[in-house]
Motif scaffolding. Structure first.
Motif, PDB file in Angstrom:
ATOM      1  N   GLN A   1      12.590 -10.288  22.456  1.00 55.22           N
ATOM      2  CA  GLN A   1      12.014  -8.852  23.005  1.00 55.22           C
ATOM      3  C   GLN A   1      10.440  -9.233  23.189  1.00 55.22           C
ATOM      4  OE1 GLN A   1      14.057  -6.170  21.228  1.00 55.22           O
ATOM      5  NE2 GLN A   1      15.776  -5.148  22.545  1.00 55.22           N
ATOM      6  N   ILE A   2      10.169  -9.886  22.232  1.00 52.34           N
ATOM      7  CA  ILE A   2       8.702  -9.545  22.175  1.00 52.34           C
ATOM      8  C   ILE A   2       8.288 -11.450  23.288  1.00 52.34           C
ATOM      9  CG2 ILE A   2       7.074 -10.613  20.807  1.00 52.34           C
ATOM     10  CD1 ILE A   2       8.946  -9.661  18.253  1.00 52.34           C
TER      11      ILE A   2
ATOM     12  N   GLN B   1      14.391  -2.681  15.482  1.00 56.78           N
ATOM     13  CA  GLN B   1      15.376  -3.113  16.875  1.00 56.78           C
ATOM     14  C   GLN B   1      14.520  -4.254  17.580  1.00 56.78           C
ATOM     15  OE1 GLN B   1      14.619   0.124  14.934  1.00 56.78           O
ATOM     16  NE2 GLN B   1      17.088  -0.171  14.583  1.00 56.78           N
ATOM     17  N   THR B   2      13.764  -4.338  17.300  1.00 59.63           N
ATOM     18  CA  THR B   2      12.928  -5.308  17.923  1.00 59.63           C
ATOM     19  C   THR B   2      13.100  -6.973  18.197  1.00 59.63           C
ATOM     20  OG1 THR B   2      11.170  -3.963  18.359  1.00 59.63           O
ATOM     21  CG2 THR B   2      10.712  -6.055  18.701  1.00 59.63           C
TER      22      THR B   2
ATOM     23  N   LYS C   1       9.525 -13.041  13.641  1.00 60.59           N
ATOM     24  CA  LYS C   1       9.188 -11.677  13.762  1.00 60.59           C
ATOM     25  C   LYS C   1       7.781 -11.389  12.009  1.00 60.59           C
ATOM     26  CE  LYS C   1      11.789  -7.816  12.921  1.00 60.59           C
ATOM     27  NZ  LYS C   1      12.836  -7.078  13.647  1.00 60.59           N
TER      28      LYS C   1
ATOM     29  N   GLN D   1       9.934   0.940  20.134  1.00 65.16           N
ATOM     30  CA  GLN D   1      11.953   1.056  19.274  1.00 65.16           C
ATOM     31  C   GLN D   1      12.286   0.462  17.949  1.00 65.16           C
ATOM     32  OE1 GLN D   1      12.831  -1.724  22.182  1.00 65.16           O
ATOM     33  NE2 GLN D   1      12.834  -3.599  20.943  1.00 65.16           N
TER      34      GLN D   1
ATOM     35  N   ARG E   1       8.243  -9.722  27.059  1.00 67.08           N
ATOM     36  CA  ARG E   1       7.373  -8.640  26.810  1.00 67.08           C
ATOM     37  C   ARG E   1       5.923  -9.564  27.275  1.00 67.08           C
ATOM     38  NH1 ARG E   1       5.895  -3.075  26.097  1.00 67.08           N
ATOM     39  NH2 ARG E   1       8.431  -3.469  25.757  1.00 67.08           N
TER      40      ARG E   1
ATOM     41  N   TYR F   1      10.594  -1.478  14.633  1.00 66.56           N
ATOM     42  CA  TYR F   1      10.551  -2.881  14.008  1.00 66.56           C
ATOM     43  C   TYR F   1      11.923  -3.723  14.380  1.00 66.56           C
ATOM     44  CZ  TYR F   1       9.742  -7.079  11.434  1.00 66.56           C
ATOM     45  OH  TYR F   1       9.270  -7.995   9.836  1.00 66.56           O
TER      46      TYR F   1
ATOM     47  N   LEU G   1       6.191  -3.064  20.921  1.00 63.31           N
ATOM     48  CA  LEU G   1       7.278  -2.714  20.949  1.00 63.31           C
ATOM     49  C   LEU G   1       7.677  -2.387  19.729  1.00 63.31           C
ATOM     50  CD1 LEU G   1       8.926  -6.428  22.529  1.00 63.31           C
ATOM     51  CD2 LEU G   1       9.086  -4.604  23.138  1.00 63.31           C
ATOM     52  N   PHE G   2       7.520  -2.291  18.951  1.00 68.39           N
ATOM     53  CA  PHE G   2       7.492  -2.219  17.327  1.00 68.39           C
ATOM     54  C   PHE G   2       7.111  -0.625  17.604  1.00 68.39           C
ATOM     55  CE2 PHE G   2       6.152  -5.382  14.735  1.00 68.39           C
ATOM     56  CZ  PHE G   2       7.668  -6.575  14.925  1.00 68.39           C
TER      57      PHE G   2
END
Lengths: 192, 192
Positions: free
Chosen positions: A32-33, A27-28, A51, A23, A36, A25, A19-20
């Motif tokens: 979301q993590i 914005q994550t 995070k 989009q 996913r 770091y 994700l980093f």
């Protein structure tokens, strides 16, 4: 060879790094993590407080392993032999998960100024941990500093080579880091 | 000795670093920095595009000076002699302003995780700049890397000693960095 089956912790790290890259770091989010990785937010928080710590956790383990290996080197070991023992110790704990993470981590770092800074501080932290372990063995300060810098360069470069290598090649991380450390030792003799 | 009279650019840097110490990097705005320095916001923006660049600008100058000094070292210079030439070149451009900024910068970095990361990346950047300048002279890759690391350690440590020294001592930055580089060279011979 059995397919490697990651646990929740490993899946969270892979999901975060992907994700980093996709989009950024900043914005994550933790939500979301977790999504996913196919786990709940509470599972995330069982493994990591936030995070940022997800990135830091690996560094702390690595610093500890390097320091332990240096501390446990035989009494008569030279500073670079002690560093080599630290690299072997840390390398022995790295798994196929760590190998596969390498190129992803590199891409994530390349894409984010914030992660570049984090990564630079991580290198400094590993160097400091090794220098302290050497000083605790009685190595004088400037020698400990130089030996630790070479150790840190050897680990980073060895890890990059291992990550980029073909899995079936079978060369392990310890072989790469030891080879790079030998190169750096030879290079030190050419400084003039 | 005449009192040192800083210009707007120097006043902005001092104001920013002091505010970072007092209230943190994130909490400090361009408007506050300009006010503390006694200039307008447009004066700030004539010197720096933003708060972050205020910290980066010095690093870019330093990288350029180190690289130029290495490039201009005599043809037969060893890698470490070329690094020493880079350190002399960079040191010769550092003023009393840079000396007085040292302890303040150190305090600001100690107080902020974000500035620690920035500072670590700065060190990496200086090392890369020196390594590239050495490679351009024909120094082989691993030797250039090790020589650049030693140069970077010598600059950081020499600058810290100079910043903490009594002004009336009169020892200049070039003397400190050259002394530390000699120590590190001797330490490299003790690596085993």
């Amino acid at each position: 060879m059995a397919r490697w089956e990651p646990g929740a912790r490993e899946r969270l790290v892979v999901a975060a790094v992907d994700l980093f890259i996709e989009q950024g770091y900043d914005q994550t989010t933790v939500a979301q993590i977790a999504e996913r990785a196919g786990v709940t937010k509470s599972t995330f928080f069982r493994h990591f407080p936030d995070k940022r710590e997800l990135l830091v956790a690996g560094q702390e383990t690595l610093s500890r392993l390097l320091s332990e290996g240096i501390a446990e080197a035989p009494e008569g070991a030279t500073p670079l032999e002690a560093v080599a023992a630290g690299l072997r110790r840390a390398s022995s704990e790295m798994t196929e998960f760590n190998r596969q993470l390498g190129p992803r981590l590199k891409a994530a770092v390349a894409a984010s100024a914030e992660l570049q800074e984090r990564d630079a501080l991580k290198s400094v932290g590993l160097g400091v941990a090794m220098a302290e372990a050497l000083v605790a063995r009685g190595v004088p300060d400037p020698t400990a500093l130089v030996a630790a810098e070479l150790g840190m360069l050897a680990f980073k470069r060895g890890y990059a080579l291992w990550s980029e290598s073909d899995r079936d090649d079978g060369t392990d991380l310890a072989t790469y880091t030891s080879r790079v450390l030998d190169e750096l030792r030879a290079a030190s003799a050419q400084l003039g």
